[in-house]
Design a protein around this motif. Sequence first.
Motif, short mmCIF file in Angstrom:
data_model
loop_
_atom_site.label_atom_id
_atom_site.label_comp_id
_atom_site.label_asym_id
_atom_site.label_seq_id
_atom_site.Cartn_x
_atom_site.Cartn_y
_atom_site.Cartn_z
N LEU A 74 0.83 -1.21 0.00
CA LEU A 74 0.00 0.00 0.00
C LEU A 74 0.86 1.26 0.00
N SER A 75 1.92 1.27 0.80
CA SER A 75 2.82 2.43 0.80
C SER A 75 3.46 2.62 -0.57
N GLY A 76 3.86 1.52 -1.20
CA GLY A 76 4.45 1.61 -2.53
C GLY A 76 3.48 2.13 -3.57
N ALA A 77 2.23 1.70 -3.49
CA ALA A 77 1.22 2.18 -4.44
C ALA A 77 1.02 3.69 -4.29
N GLN A 114 11.82 -0.56 -2.45
CA GLN A 114 11.35 -1.95 -2.39
C GLN A 114 9.93 -2.11 -1.85
N SER A 115 9.31 -1.06 -1.38
CA SER A 115 7.91 -1.19 -0.97
C SER A 115 6.97 -1.27 -2.17
N ILE A 116 7.46 -0.95 -3.33
CA ILE A 116 6.62 -0.90 -4.53
C ILE A 116 6.62 -2.25 -5.21
N LEU A 260 8.19 6.30 5.04
CA LEU A 260 8.71 4.95 4.87
C LEU A 260 10.12 4.83 5.43
N LEU A 261 10.95 5.84 5.21
CA LEU A 261 12.31 5.81 5.75
C LEU A 261 12.31 5.80 7.27
#
Length: 464
Positions: A74-77, A114-116, A260-261
């Motif tokens: 979800l964070s990557g989106a 890498q969250s994506i 995210l970081l």
Amino acid sequence: MSDTFVIVNTAAAVLATVLLIIRFRVNPVIALLAGASYLGLACGLGADGTIEAITRGFGDLMAEIGLLVAFGVLSGALLQRSGAIERLVEALLRFVGPRRMPYALSITAATALQSIFLDVLVVITAPLARRLGLRMGGAGVARMITALAIGLEVGVVMVVPGIGCLALAGLLEVPLGTMLLYGLLVAVPTTALAVGVMQLVFRRGWWNDLDEPPAPDDPAPDDAPSPGAGGAPDRTAASGVATAAPRQRQGRTLVLFTPLLVALLLIATGAVLDIAGIRIAPLAFACHPVIALLLGLIGTIAVTRRAAGPEAVQEALGNGFRDSGQILILNGVGGSLALTIDNIGLGDILGRHFTAHTAAPLLVVWVIAAVLHIAVGSVTISAITAASILAPVAPAIGLDPVWIALAAGAGSLFAIHVTSNTFWLMQSLAGLSTRGTLKTFTVGVSVASVIGIGVIVPLSAVLP
């Protein structure tokens, strides 16, 4: 039941799973469940024991990684929808310049991005890498695409919150903070060394026009953007905007990635505190991976809403929920096979054949993952299956499971080729021929796979 019987039936189950996927085009989820069912029944678990292993293995792994995968995807989106990736690439080019750009892009792809979801990330970054390569000359496209491929694939299996990395950590019960620290320790030098090797290879002439057919939208040399600072397009001169604008864009880019970081920093802090034996209840709560990634998701929603609006947030969350569903199911059935293998006692059998030297099991798990990947074409399936077979060995010889996870991840990167959906996606988006994609994607990531195990084995001997 003899050791030979268990080993032969395990090999038969894995081979049957591979054949179902590649020969009969059976969905990997069904094939993995069929392999686990055969193995449990053949090796004496019985109907009830086999069903319990399948269901509990799925549930146990989902308990470990389910929320983590969902929050990460979800964070990557959201980052994808806000345009953060394009901004990040522009910022990197301004800071490092064209010469160092392959290293900067690959390490960034392996860590910060890498969250994506991988396929989404390829869609976003491959055209950007091609455009950058066209401006570099001297097999620039090959150098940039190879660097991008190495970073993307290494990060997926070695760096939190990469999907394969989360699955391996959950399967082997490796604390996520430990996986984050050790994964970065292996992934960064592996990525940099592999990119360096491939840059040298392409500079020595291992590239020609047959590898890279011209695309209709490629700019002619006279039409290429004029370089500004660090070789970046001078957008401020063209638009009349004050020179402070690039700094403002960099600031907005940093804001988009900050939640995210911070989440990853919290997870790493939790690992350090655990190693030091320090426990502070509020900090331990915030540093738990589930809570840290939840906080990161909430923060990413907030900054994306401000940058792109509430409608964009809702669209991104909808896409993220859809993507995370298929990821969770595939990884979950990998857990079913893993618990079945554990319950038949394969670990005790293999443990009797290995010594306390860590190189042997790590090399074995690398080879198994590599062979499975060549056959199946799935990084995640090959890594999980290889780790499942060798994971029970770790306690018997005193080997930290994190090294088995990383070795399985490294092996699963060997020879990504025409059986991989990502291979064809990269070919079409990067504008390469099939031969050119084999030279960049397949060879480049295979070099990283070999370098990865070369980094892992010595580190496992000197680190606890």
